[in-house]
Design a protein around this motif. Structure first.
Motif, mmCIF file in Angstrom:
data_model
loop_
_atom_site.group_PDB
_atom_site.id
_atom_site.type_symbol
_atom_site.label_atom_id
_atom_site.label_comp_id
_atom_site.label_asym_id
_atom_site.label_seq_id
_atom_site.Cartn_x
_atom_site.Cartn_y
_atom_site.Cartn_z
ATOM 1 N N ALA A 6 0.946 -1.362 0.003
ATOM 2 C CA ALA A 6 -0.063 -0.458 0.347
ATOM 3 C C ALA A 6 0.745 1.492 -0.149
ATOM 4 N N GLN A 7 0.410 2.444 -0.404
ATOM 5 C CA GLN A 7 0.862 3.664 -0.267
ATOM 6 C C GLN A 7 0.726 4.324 -0.394
ATOM 7 N N GLY A 8 -0.353 4.279 0.636
ATOM 8 C CA GLY A 8 -1.293 5.410 1.554
ATOM 9 C C GLY A 8 -3.254 4.917 0.706
ATOM 10 N N VAL A 9 -3.640 5.919 2.022
ATOM 11 C CA VAL A 9 -5.247 5.474 1.494
ATOM 12 C C VAL A 9 -5.729 6.422 -0.028
ATOM 13 N N HIS A 10 -6.071 5.534 -0.426
ATOM 14 C CA HIS A 10 -6.695 6.182 -1.682
ATOM 15 C C HIS A 10 -8.194 7.093 -1.852
ATOM 16 N N HIS A 11 -9.721 5.746 -1.094
ATOM 17 C CA HIS A 11 -10.347 6.917 -0.809
ATOM 18 C C HIS A 11 -11.387 5.879 0.328
ATOM 19 N N ILE A 12 -12.372 6.585 1.044
ATOM 20 C CA ILE A 12 -13.053 5.663 2.183
ATOM 21 C C ILE A 12 -14.292 6.408 1.476
ATOM 22 N N THR A 13 -14.376 5.383 1.787
ATOM 23 C CA THR A 13 -16.430 5.060 1.224
ATOM 24 C C THR A 13 -17.408 4.848 3.154
ATOM 25 N N LEU A 14 -17.847 6.622 2.556
ATOM 26 C CA LEU A 14 -19.199 5.853 4.072
ATOM 27 C C LEU A 14 -20.917 5.335 3.342
ATOM 28 N N THR A 15 -21.293 5.042 3.868
ATOM 29 C CA THR A 15 -23.006 5.025 3.554
ATOM 30 C C THR A 15 -23.715 5.933 4.059
ATOM 31 N N GLY A 16 -23.723 7.191 3.860
ATOM 32 C CA GLY A 16 -25.095 7.958 3.908
ATOM 33 C C GLY A 16 -26.406 8.319 4.168
ATOM 34 N N ALA A 17 -27.265 8.688 4.301
ATOM 35 C CA ALA A 17 -28.772 9.477 4.128
ATOM 36 C C ALA A 17 -28.829 9.626 3.836
ATOM 37 N N ASP A 18 -29.474 11.311 2.952
ATOM 38 C CA ASP A 18 -29.715 11.755 1.864
ATOM 39 C C ASP A 18 -28.608 13.047 1.537
ATOM 40 N N ARG A 19 -28.959 12.978 0.163
ATOM 41 C CA ARG A 19 -27.528 14.080 -1.033
ATOM 42 C C ARG A 19 -27.581 14.836 0.411
ATOM 43 N N GLN A 20 -28.507 15.957 0.670
ATOM 44 C CA GLN A 20 -28.180 16.841 1.330
ATOM 45 C C GLN A 20 -27.895 17.018 2.805
ATOM 46 N N THR A 21 -27.817 15.945 3.731
ATOM 47 C CA THR A 21 -27.443 16.114 4.701
ATOM 48 C C THR A 21 -25.564 15.793 4.794
ATOM 49 N N SER A 22 -25.404 15.121 3.100
ATOM 50 C CA SER A 22 -23.899 15.064 2.716
ATOM 51 C C SER A 22 -22.948 15.538 2.914
ATOM 52 N N ILE A 23 -23.946 16.260 2.033
ATOM 53 C CA ILE A 23 -23.196 18.039 2.445
ATOM 54 C C ILE A 23 -23.317 19.099 2.929
ATOM 55 N N ASP A 24 -23.976 19.266 3.575
ATOM 56 C CA ASP A 24 -23.984 19.900 4.438
ATOM 57 C C ASP A 24 -23.508 19.837 5.549
ATOM 58 N N PHE A 25 -22.578 17.656 5.682
ATOM 59 C CA PHE A 25 -21.738 18.115 6.949
ATOM 60 C C PHE A 25 -20.890 17.785 6.532
ATOM 61 N N TRP A 26 -20.150 17.345 5.238
ATOM 62 C CA TRP A 26 -19.000 17.049 4.918
ATOM 63 C C TRP A 26 -18.513 18.294 4.703
ATOM 64 N N GLU A 27 -19.227 19.141 2.972
ATOM 65 C CA GLU A 27 -18.738 20.621 2.828
ATOM 66 C C GLU A 27 -19.194 21.458 3.762
ATOM 67 N N GLY A 28 -20.075 21.567 4.600
ATOM 68 C CA GLY A 28 -20.362 22.470 5.426
ATOM 69 C C GLY A 28 -20.166 22.361 6.828
ATOM 70 N N VAL A 29 -19.508 21.360 7.113
ATOM 71 C CA VAL A 29 -19.185 21.811 8.628
ATOM 72 C C VAL A 29 -18.037 21.572 8.540
ATOM 73 N N LEU A 30 -17.655 20.298 7.862
ATOM 74 C CA LEU A 30 -15.731 20.390 7.997
ATOM 75 C C LEU A 30 -15.282 20.377 6.503
ATOM 76 N N GLY A 31 -15.655 21.538 5.919
ATOM 77 C CA GLY A 31 -14.817 22.576 4.770
ATOM 78 C C GLY A 31 -14.567 21.296 3.607
ATOM 79 N N MET A 32 -15.059 20.688 3.687
ATOM 80 C CA MET A 32 -14.289 19.583 2.465
ATOM 81 C C MET A 32 -15.060 20.065 1.293
#
Length: 193
Positions: A6-32
């Motif tokens: 291995a040479q690093g984490v490529h990606h991590i995939t999580l099971t989310g709920a609805d689209r907007q909750t995911s966007i609001d948390f990952w971008e709106g809270v964590l700034g990603m």
């Protein structure tokens, strides 16, 4: 037999709920930044959102508009993810507690981990998130892992319980001595006063 290196984490995939909750948390809270959006190619009922956690790698979320949060805390059975930790700058770290409080997000309060400072809180689906900041910068040409392994060796040799700042400082000094040449015949500590 050979390793699959291995040479690093490529990606991590999580099971989310609805689209907007995911966007609001990952971008709106964590700034990603929300950087890519397509259907889940293995399940036509799900979306697949991609976020950049700050290092150009990916956090991806499977979404479904009919799925809602079902956990106060995601399972921590053997084989389950306990938490995900994200690096933040020291400047951001100094604001984390106030910013979580301003949003009404329950958190652990600051935790001193010897080599880093951490704070824990849950995402809207109950996944434990850690925001962490190292207490040190590695010498030029070294990684955080280089410092950590050297500090670990020092801690074990001294019989100390856990890594502390003194182990980090001594590890950094040794790494610099090994990596950086000098014209001096004697690199030992001196007292010029």
């Amino acid at each position: 037999m050979q390793k699959l290196q291995a040479q690093g984490v490529h990606h991590i995939t999580l099971t989310g709920a609805d689209r907007q909750t995911s966007i609001d948390f990952w971008e709106g809270v964590l700034g990603m930044p929300f950087i890519f959006d397509q259907p889940n190619l293995d399940n036509p009922d799900e979306g697949h959102l991609y976020f950049d956690p700050g290092d150009g790698r990916l956090i991806t979320i499977f979404t479904n508009e009919n799925r809602k949060a079902v956990h106060d805390r995601t399972p921590t059975d053997p084989g389950c993810v306990h938490h995900i930790a994200f690096n933040v700058s020291r400047a951001t770290w100094m604001q984390v507690e106030d910013r979580l409080n301003a949003r009404g997000i329950t958190h652990s309060g600051p935790k001193d981990r010897g080599f880093m400072d951490s704070i824990y809180f849950k995402d809207p689906l109950g996944l434990l998130i850690e925001l962490a900041t190292y207490k040190f910068e590695p010498p030029l040409g070294c990684s955080h892992a280089d410092v950590m392994i050297e500090a670990h060796r020092t801690r074990v040799a001294r019989g100390d319980h856990h890594i502390a700042e003194v182990h980090l400082a001594d590890a950094i000094e040794r790494l610099v001595e090994r990596r950086q040449m000098t014209l001096s015949d004697d690199r030992g500590p001196k007292n010029p006063y």
